[in-house]
Design a protein around this motif. Structure first.
Motif, short mmCIF file in Angstrom:
data_model
loop_
_atom_site.label_atom_id
_atom_site.label_comp_id
_atom_site.label_asym_id
_atom_site.label_seq_id
_atom_site.Cartn_x
_atom_site.Cartn_y
_atom_site.Cartn_z
N HIS A 122 0.78 -1.30 -0.20
CA HIS A 122 -0.29 -0.05 0.12
C HIS A 122 1.18 0.77 -0.64
N PHE A 154 1.76 4.92 1.33
CA PHE A 154 1.34 5.14 2.22
C PHE A 154 1.02 6.74 1.91
N HIS A 155 1.27 7.48 0.56
CA HIS A 155 0.50 8.70 0.40
C HIS A 155 -0.61 8.33 0.35
N ASP A 156 -1.07 7.84 -0.23
CA ASP A 156 -2.55 7.60 -0.75
C ASP A 156 -3.36 7.66 1.16
N GLY A 157 -4.31 8.24 -0.04
CA GLY A 157 -5.57 7.91 1.04
C GLY A 157 -6.26 7.12 0.98
N THR A 158 -6.08 6.55 2.79
CA THR A 158 -7.25 5.01 2.83
C THR A 158 -8.36 5.99 3.50
N ILE A 159 -8.86 6.63 3.50
CA ILE A 159 -10.28 6.42 4.37
C ILE A 159 -11.16 7.78 3.49
N ILE A 160 -12.42 7.83 3.01
CA ILE A 160 -12.93 7.94 1.87
C ILE A 160 -14.16 9.11 2.71
#
Length: 162
Positions: free
Chosen positions: A140, A142-148
């Motif tokens: 994954h 880590f700089h991508d968003g995980t919660i929308i």
């Protein structure tokens, strides 16, 4: 997948059974002369002068080569030469060399489309330098968003009217 080969540089030389295998040794007094760190009886039985294979005896200690197979490489930092590995701990001492090789399955068939790996597997190219961080495709970012978060106020109002 990769294989780690560790060649331990720290050796202990020729050691006796007390240090090499952790044996207790014999008594230090009561008529015992120069044999308090010896192994004692090493064989015998029905066949005289027979020592079994694998008997723990004095000998060379240290500098063994260890191989760990099938470890997963998750991330490589090319700037600082750091590799993140998933698997059991890499054996050996701090600040010693670890050789990394491509993993090869025993029952894999090599062909023209699937040639055997050759070492080194990468030759640097000055026109296309490597990026600073290399990630595995399963990792994954880590700089991508995980919660929308979605706006649910309209849905709540529609439920109250019914």
């Amino acid at each position: 997948m990769c294989n780690f080969v560790h060649n331990c540089r720290i050796g202990h030389g020729f050691q006796g059974v007390v240090k090499r295998w952790g044996m207790k040794g014999g008594p230090r007094t009561h008529g015992n002369t120069k044999s308090h760190r010896r192994p004692g009886a090493i064989g015998g039985g029905a066949k005289k002068a027979n020592v079994w294979k694998g008997k723990k005896m004095p000998g060379h200690m240290g500098q063994e080569k260890r191989i760990l197979r099938g470890l997963k490489i998750w991330r490589i930092n090319t700037k600082y030469n750091v590799i993140w590995v998933h698997g059991p701990a890499v054996p050996g001492h701090v600040h010693h060399y670890v050789y990394i090789m491509d993993a090869s399955a025993e029952n894999r068939k090599f062909s023209e489309e699937n040639p055997p790996p050759y070492f080194p597997t990468y030759y640097p190219d000055s026109s296309n330098p490597l990026p600073e961080e290399l990630y595995d495709e399963d990792l994954h970012m880590f700089h991508d968003g995980t919660i929308i978060f979605e706006d649910k106020e309209q849905d709540v109002g529609a439920v109250r009217k019914k």
